[in-house]
Design an enzyme around this catalytic site. Structure first.
Site, mmCIF file in Angstrom:
data_model
loop_
_atom_site.group_PDB
_atom_site.id
_atom_site.type_symbol
_atom_site.label_atom_id
_atom_site.label_comp_id
_atom_site.label_asym_id
_atom_site.label_seq_id
_atom_site.Cartn_x
_atom_site.Cartn_y
_atom_site.Cartn_z
ATOM 1 N N HIS A 1 0.863 -1.195 0.000
ATOM 2 C CA HIS A 1 0.000 0.000 0.000
ATOM 3 C C HIS A 1 0.896 1.242 0.000
ATOM 4 C CE1 HIS A 1 -3.502 2.394 0.601
ATOM 5 N NE2 HIS A 1 -3.784 2.136 1.847
ATOM 6 N N HIS B 1 -2.357 -2.552 -9.544
ATOM 7 C CA HIS B 1 -3.355 -1.908 -8.673
ATOM 8 C C HIS B 1 -4.610 -2.778 -8.639
ATOM 9 C CE1 HIS B 1 -5.954 1.203 -6.972
ATOM 10 N NE2 HIS B 1 -4.833 1.798 -6.609
ATOM 11 N N ASP C 1 2.608 5.386 -6.807
ATOM 12 C CA ASP C 1 3.884 5.322 -6.068
ATOM 13 C C ASP C 1 5.099 5.217 -6.967
ATOM 14 O OD1 ASP C 1 1.957 3.425 -3.866
ATOM 15 O OD2 ASP C 1 2.842 5.360 -3.386
HETATM 16 C C1 SDX Z 1 -1.499 2.036 -3.340
HETATM 17 O O1 SDX Z 1 -6.232 0.572 -3.183
HETATM 18 C C2 SDX Z 1 -5.748 1.767 -3.471
HETATM 19 O O2 SDX Z 1 -6.433 2.631 -3.978
HETATM 20 C C3 SDX Z 1 -4.295 1.989 -3.053
HETATM 21 C C4 SDX Z 1 -3.667 3.301 -3.469
HETATM 22 C C5 SDX Z 1 -4.301 4.482 -2.770
HETATM 23 O O3 SDX Z 1 -4.183 5.602 -3.292
HETATM 24 O O4 SDX Z 1 -4.827 4.284 -1.611
HETATM 25 O O5 SDX Z 1 -3.787 3.469 -4.884
HETATM 26 C C6 SDX Z 1 -2.182 3.348 -3.093
HETATM 27 O O6 SDX Z 1 -1.420 1.236 -2.444
HETATM 28 C C7 SDX Z 1 -0.985 1.730 -4.715
HETATM 29 C C8 SDX Z 1 -0.368 0.292 -4.838
HETATM 30 C C9 SDX Z 1 1.051 0.334 -4.260
HETATM 31 N N1 SDX Z 1 1.603 -1.026 -4.168
HETATM 32 C C10 SDX Z 1 2.571 -1.444 -4.990
HETATM 33 O O7 SDX Z 1 3.014 -0.789 -5.928
HETATM 34 C C11 SDX Z 1 3.114 -2.830 -4.643
HETATM 35 C C12 SDX Z 1 3.220 -3.677 -5.912
HETATM 36 N N2 SDX Z 1 1.878 -3.993 -6.390
HETATM 37 C C13 SDX Z 1 1.284 -5.241 -5.964
HETATM 38 O O8 SDX Z 1 1.677 -5.749 -4.751
HETATM 39 C C14 SDX Z 1 -0.176 -5.385 -6.350
HETATM 40 O O9 SDX Z 1 -0.297 -4.971 -7.655
HETATM 41 C C15 SDX Z 1 -1.229 -4.671 -5.506
HETATM 42 C C16 SDX Z 1 -1.083 -4.980 -4.063
HETATM 43 C C17 SDX Z 1 -1.141 -3.200 -5.713
HETATM 44 C C18 SDX Z 1 -2.605 -5.153 -5.999
HETATM 45 O O10 SDX Z 1 -2.719 -6.488 -5.617
HETATM 46 P P1 SDX Z 1 -4.001 -7.361 -6.074
HETATM 47 O O11 SDX Z 1 -5.067 -6.513 -6.634
HETATM 48 O O12 SDX Z 1 -4.337 -8.273 -4.939
HETATM 49 O O13 SDX Z 1 -3.444 -8.162 -7.299
HETATM 50 P P2 SDX Z 1 -2.754 -9.580 -7.194
HETATM 51 O O14 SDX Z 1 -1.698 -9.563 -6.145
HETATM 52 O O15 SDX Z 1 -3.838 -10.598 -7.102
HETATM 53 O O16 SDX Z 1 -2.006 -9.675 -8.616
HETATM 54 C C19 SDX Z 1 -2.695 -10.158 -9.769
HETATM 55 C C20 SDX Z 1 -1.597 -10.801 -10.624
HETATM 56 C C21 SDX Z 1 -0.790 -11.860 -9.863
HETATM 57 O O17 SDX Z 1 -0.275 -12.756 -10.828
HETATM 58 P P3 SDX Z 1 -1.067 -14.176 -11.073
HETATM 59 O O18 SDX Z 1 -1.166 -14.844 -9.707
HETATM 60 O O19 SDX Z 1 -2.419 -13.773 -11.648
HETATM 61 O O20 SDX Z 1 -0.177 -14.924 -12.046
HETATM 62 O O21 SDX Z 1 -0.642 -9.786 -11.011
HETATM 63 C C22 SDX Z 1 0.625 -10.106 -10.432
HETATM 64 C C23 SDX Z 1 0.369 -11.083 -9.302
HETATM 65 O O22 SDX Z 1 1.515 -11.907 -9.074
HETATM 66 N N3 SDX Z 1 1.174 -8.831 -9.930
HETATM 67 C C24 SDX Z 1 2.433 -8.471 -10.029
HETATM 68 C C25 SDX Z 1 2.488 -7.177 -9.484
HETATM 69 N N4 SDX Z 1 1.282 -6.797 -9.062
HETATM 70 C C26 SDX Z 1 0.461 -7.842 -9.346
HETATM 71 N N5 SDX Z 1 3.534 -9.113 -10.528
HETATM 72 C C27 SDX Z 1 4.691 -8.432 -10.457
HETATM 73 N N6 SDX Z 1 4.829 -7.161 -9.953
HETATM 74 C C28 SDX Z 1 3.747 -6.526 -9.458
HETATM 75 N N7 SDX Z 1 3.856 -5.281 -8.946
#
Ligand code: SDX
Length: 425
Positions: free
Chosen positions: A265, A306, A364
């Site tokens: 997050h 996201h 971010d």
């Molecule tokens: C913020 O919710 C909000 O609005 C948050 C926010 C706000 O203003 O409040 O926008 C602020 O928190 C932005 C996000 C910051 N976090 C990151 O940048 C961390 C990296 N991102 C991930 O951890 C992830 O994308 C999340 C946590 C942001 C979202 O997670 P989800 O929706 O639960 O998605 P998921 O983990 O189920 O991923 C779906 C697929 C998976 O692959 P498969 O299992 O389908 O094969 O996408 C892949 C994940 O492995 N994936 C990534 C990835 N993000 C998702 N693979 C590599 N790198 C990534 N960053």
């Protein structure tokens, strides 16, 4: 609310009618509240398909990359408004008149000092404490200093808490930074605007007159606006849940700070900088892209992906544009981290793994590069996010308390042991 219905057919049970409601825009919702009386729960870990509340504050269209605050697109606010004008909009629902904005700015300005005894609380932390750890502690402690006007059913008391939090967060944030570098705390100045004041408290010192660069202050203000609110994200949902028990606003905001800290997050902005520094050179990007795609490797591309945006995060677009402007104005040519970030974005957006999963840069991804250029240390990045998001948290808390609400209490799918006897000794 419409009279449309969903009919749920479950083997061996009579069909269950569930009302469907439509908002002014966005997906319809199915009201499942009656299911518990039928002995059934819905199941939605991570709340991917769950609307936890009704709200009028912020709307996101993840497929189109749209973000509206009370109907105004974030791009227009970021390029034309100010953080305090956006605060007023989020809390009261309409843009302020010139007089209303001046009065709001004056009220916030008068709330920027903190109780002098709070200084003693800082002294209890180790100098190398993470500033987010300090912020969790001192913001929660505000309820020990400001326990007057905490009747959450009184709108005037709620507004007072909102002003106190918006006013004091920059002061506390700057204090957590000054404490970590062993410099004296700087008092806020009422002759400076909100963002100028923050930079003054961060980088000023008692030995000389503060010189705040208006360009950096404007960039800071834009960063605050881009982080102000974002619908029912993890930390805002945490604040609503804490608030639903009737907890005081300072305790609720402290819970939001704790939830925001995680690298999935708000902690991602700090993690992006650490990642870019670990990559070190554009020649290493392919190695890290491969790690991000490797299911056996916990590494993720920080600042990418996201839960809601399956297109560009509109905030990331503004942030990238601001990045170029600020680095250009500061005369920072070819910032190596920015070069790595831009090349990383380009490669990822052309890679099938990211395309198929609709993973784009989020808010971010670029923010840390600007914050670093302004001179803010990486450990303070999530504190900046928490400062800016305080208005979103308190606006949602205020909205929840402005109407009927119930304590949030989810249920579960239980897969543990059924009842068994304690073994006789
Ligand atoms: C913020 O919710 C909000 O609005 C948050 C926010 C706000 O203003 O409040 O926008 C602020 O928190 C932005 C996000 C910051 N976090 C990151 O940048 C961390 C990296 N991102 C991930 O951890 C992830 O994308 C999340 C946590 C942001 C979202 O997670 P989800 O929706 O639960 O998605 P998921 O983990 O189920 O991923 C779906 C697929 C998976 O692959 P498969 O299992 O389908 O094969 O996408 C892949 C994940 O492995 N994936 C990534 C990835 N993000 C998702 N693979 C590599 N790198 C990534 N960053």
């Amino acid at each position: 609310m419409s009279d449309r219905k969903a009919i749920l057919h479950i083997e061996g049970m009579a069909p269950i009618e569930l009302p469907i409601y439509s908002g002014t825009t966005g997906p319809d919702v199915i009201d499942v509240r009656s299911l518990v009386s039928k002995g059934i729960f819905t199941y939605d870990p991570g709340f991917v398909s769950t609307a936890s509340c009704e709200s009028k504050i912020t709307y996101i269209d993840g497929d189109k990359g749209v973000l509206l605050h009370r109907g105004y697109p974030i791009e227009e606010l970021a390029n034309n408004s100010s953080y305090l004008e956006t605060c007023y909009l989020l809390i009261y629902g309409e843009l302020p008149t010139t007089e209303q904005l001046a009065d709001f700015e004056e009220q916030v300005s008068k709330k920027t000092m903190v109780h002098e005894q709070l200084v003693n609380l800082f002294r209890g932390f180790r100098r190398d404490a993470h500033p987010m750890a300090i912020m969790c502690g001192v913001v929660g402690a505000l309820s020990a200093f400001y326990h007057d006007r905490l009747d959450i059913s009184d709108e005037a008391h709620r507004e007072e808490s909102a002003l106190r939090l918006i006013g004091k967060m920059p002061t506390l944030a700057a204090m957590s930074y000054k404490y970590s570098i062993g410099q004296p705390f700087m008092y806020p100045r009422n002759d400076l605007n909100y963002s100028e004041n923050f930079l003054h408290m961060m980088f000023g010192n008692p030995c000389e007159e503060s010189k705040v660069d208006p360009v950096l202050a404007r960039a800071m203000d834009k960063i605050f606006m881009l982080h102000a609110d974002h619908e029912q994200n993890a930390s805002t949902s945490t604040v609503r849940l804490a608030g639903s028990s009737g907890a005081n606003p300072f305790a609720c905001i402290a819970s939001g700070i704790a939830a925001l800290w995680g690298p999935a997050h708000g902690g991602a902005n700090e993690a992006v900088l650490d990642m870019l520094e670990e990559i070190g050179d554009v020649s290493q990007i392919d190695t890290f892209i491969a790690k991000a795609k490797d299911k056996n490797d916990p590494f993720r591309l920080m600042g990418f992906g996201h839960r809601v945006y399956k297109n560009f995060d509109p905030r990331a677009k503004v942030m990238r544009q601001t990045c170029d402007e600020v680095l250009d104005l500061l005369g920072i040519e070819d910032d190596p981290l920015l070069q790595i970030a831009k090349r990383l974005e380009q490669i990822a957006l052309e890679d099938e793994y990211f395309i198929q999963r609709k993973l784009y840069p989020n808010v971010d991804f670029y923010s840390g590069i600007i914050l670093k250029a302004i001179g803010i240390p990486t450990s303070m990045f999530t504190v900046i996010f928490a400062m800016a998001r305080t208005v979103g948290w308190i606006a949602h808390w205020h909205e929840m308390h402005s109407g009927p609400y119930r304590i949030g209490r989810p249920r579960q799918l239980y897969t543990g042991e059924t009842a068994r006897e304690y073994p006789k000794k």
